[in-house]
Scaffold this active site. Structure first.
Site, PDB file in Angstrom:
ATOM      1  N   ASP A 137      -5.420  14.368   4.994  1.00 36.94           N
ATOM      2  CA  ASP A 137      -4.904  13.477   3.942  1.00 36.94           C
ATOM      3  C   ASP A 137      -3.463  13.875   3.631  1.00 36.94           C
ATOM      4  O   ASP A 137      -3.049  15.008   3.881  1.00 36.94           O
ATOM      5  CB  ASP A 137      -5.755  13.605   2.671  1.00 36.94           C
ATOM      6  CG  ASP A 137      -5.685  12.382   1.775  1.00 36.94           C
ATOM      7  OD1 ASP A 137      -6.668  11.625   1.712  1.00 36.94           O
ATOM      8  OD2 ASP A 137      -4.623  12.170   1.137  1.00 36.94           O
TER       9      ASP A 137
ATOM     10  N   ASP B  27       0.227  12.973   7.333  1.00 36.42           N
ATOM     11  CA  ASP B  27       0.749  11.661   6.968  1.00 36.42           C
ATOM     12  C   ASP B  27       0.491  10.768   8.176  1.00 36.42           C
ATOM     13  O   ASP B  27       1.125  10.926   9.218  1.00 36.42           O
ATOM     14  CB  ASP B  27       2.249  11.749   6.656  1.00 36.42           C
ATOM     15  CG  ASP B  27       2.844  10.386   6.317  1.00 36.42           C
ATOM     16  OD1 ASP B  27       2.110   9.374   6.432  1.00 36.42           O
ATOM     17  OD2 ASP B  27       4.027  10.330   5.952  1.00 36.42           O
TER      18      ASP B  27
ATOM     19  N   TYR C 162      -2.236  -6.587   2.850  1.00 40.45           N
ATOM     20  CA  TYR C 162      -3.454  -5.780   3.066  1.00 40.45           C
ATOM     21  C   TYR C 162      -4.404  -6.504   4.029  1.00 40.45           C
ATOM     22  O   TYR C 162      -4.913  -5.903   4.982  1.00 40.45           O
ATOM     23  CB  TYR C 162      -4.110  -5.540   1.714  1.00 40.45           C
ATOM     24  CG  TYR C 162      -5.367  -4.711   1.720  1.00 40.45           C
ATOM     25  CD1 TYR C 162      -5.303  -3.323   1.792  1.00 40.45           C
ATOM     26  CD2 TYR C 162      -6.622  -5.309   1.608  1.00 40.45           C
ATOM     27  CE1 TYR C 162      -6.468  -2.553   1.766  1.00 40.45           C
ATOM     28  CE2 TYR C 162      -7.778  -4.552   1.577  1.00 40.45           C
ATOM     29  CZ  TYR C 162      -7.692  -3.172   1.658  1.00 40.45           C
ATOM     30  OH  TYR C 162      -8.848  -2.414   1.629  1.00 40.45           O
TER      31      TYR C 162
ATOM     32  N   LYS D 147      -5.568  -5.215   7.708  1.00 42.61           N
ATOM     33  CA  LYS D 147      -6.978  -5.027   8.061  1.00 42.61           C
ATOM     34  C   LYS D 147      -7.368  -5.913   9.251  1.00 42.61           C
ATOM     35  O   LYS D 147      -8.204  -5.529  10.077  1.00 42.61           O
ATOM     36  CB  LYS D 147      -7.882  -5.304   6.857  1.00 42.61           C
ATOM     37  CG  LYS D 147      -7.741  -4.283   5.722  1.00 42.61           C
ATOM     38  CD  LYS D 147      -8.035  -2.867   6.164  1.00 42.61           C
ATOM     39  CE  LYS D 147      -8.063  -1.873   5.008  1.00 42.61           C
ATOM     40  NZ  LYS D 147      -8.140  -0.474   5.482  1.00 42.61           N
TER      41      LYS D 147
ATOM     42  N   THR E 228     -14.353   3.172  -6.070  1.00 40.70           N
ATOM     43  CA  THR E 228     -13.450   4.281  -5.704  1.00 40.70           C
ATOM     44  C   THR E 228     -12.189   4.184  -6.576  1.00 40.70           C
ATOM     45  O   THR E 228     -11.946   3.155  -7.222  1.00 40.70           O
ATOM     46  CB  THR E 228     -13.002   4.182  -4.232  1.00 40.70           C
ATOM     47  OG1 THR E 228     -12.100   3.066  -4.113  1.00 40.70           O
ATOM     48  CG2 THR E 228     -14.158   4.030  -3.265  1.00 40.70           C
TER      49      THR E 228
END
Ligand code: NAD
Length: 255
Positions: free
Chosen positions: A37, A59, A151, A155, A188
């Site tokens: 992460d 990264d 986004y 995806k 989340t």
């Protein structure tokens, strides 16, 4: 005997949310997990709580970082069986409000990060004769959305990359499987952040969002576990939806 005993897994975006839940679930079933992460402090802290886990700073937007990480894992433990590309960011903007900066930022993490991960995992997995690459997509790649333009585009690119990797591997007999997972809304920090912004800017839309089904991170982690394990040996190039019908019912699960 666990379902992924002794398999070595790299999980990106593992400091939080779906990546963290997947790391925990894979570790519970016997995998040796490498949590990767950009968030060093949080990543190290959560890795410390998972038996046998380690944290690596990554990264995902930099190919050189990927090469270094994968080569380090191979040098240290000799194999890589599972890669979960889970790092991702979202910014709420329609096509009309999407700036070059928003577009590039979302695609750098999602599209570029997944590309580099697939490329370098495939490089070492094919030499070993197999592996499982899992790419975290979203129901956004199936239905789009007015406020998630970049986004949904990212995806959708990941969904396409997944199938291309799977077919290449099958045709060349690499033994590497590549599948995508498409969660609906999951509880989340990413979802909570989005809801907060909507609450501030559009109370009506925020109210409507409260009726939309929300799943738990472990629901996604269980799908990841299946795809990571040998139970899914015949599943390759698939788009696995985890949304309790919300793509069919436009969000609201009918009673
Ligand atoms: N939560 C949902 O409802 C939902 C639904 C569908 C898909 N997803 C996807 O699941 C994935 C995980 O989402 P989440 O909800 O767990 O989000 P999250 O914000 O809780 O976690 C994302 C993680 O990615 C890391 N990250 C961001 N940029 C990075 C970079 N450049 N390099 C390495 N790591 C980086 C963050 O530090 C964070 O730990 C994302 O790809 C997201 O698009 C989430």
């Amino acid at each position: 005997m666990g379902r992924v005993t002794d398999k070595v897994a790299i999980i990106t975006g593992a400091a939080s949310g779906l990546g963290l839940a997947s790391a925990r679930r894979l570790a519970e079933e016997g995998a040796r997990v490498v949590l990767a992460d950009i968030n060093l402090e949080q990543g190290q802290a959560v890795a410390d709580e998972i038996p046998g886990a380690r944290f690596e700073h990554l990264d995902v937007t930099r190919e050189a970082n990927w090469i270094a990480l994968i080569d380090k894992v191979i040098a240290d433990v000799g194999r890589l069986d599972i890669l979960l590309n889970c790092a991702g960011i979202v910014r709420l903007a329609s096509i009309e409000d999407t700036t070059e900066e928003i577009w590039r930022q979302i695609n750098a993490v999602g599209t570029d990060g997944t590309f580099f991960g697939c490329k370098h995992a495939l490089r070492v997995m094919k030499v070993a004769g197999g592996g499982s690459i899992i790419n975290m997509c979203s129901t956004a790649s199936i239905q789009g959305g007015p406020m998630i333009f970049a986004y949904a585009a990212s995806k959708s690119a990941i969904r396409g990359m997944t199938k291309s990797v799977a077919v290449l591997s099958a045709q060349h007999g690499y033994g590497v499987r590549c599948n995508s997972v498409h969660p609906g809304n999951m509880r989340t920090p990413m979802l909570e952040g989005m809801k907060e912004i909507v609450r501030e800017n559009d109370p009506e839309a925020a109210k409507a969002m409260e009726n939309v089904w929300v799943g738990e991170p472990v629901d996604v982690a269980n799908m990841v576990l299946f795809l990571a394990s040998d139970e899914s040996v015949a599943v390759n190039g698939a788009a696995m939806v985890v949304d309790n019908t919300t793509t069919i019912t436009e969000g609201v699960v009918p009673h």
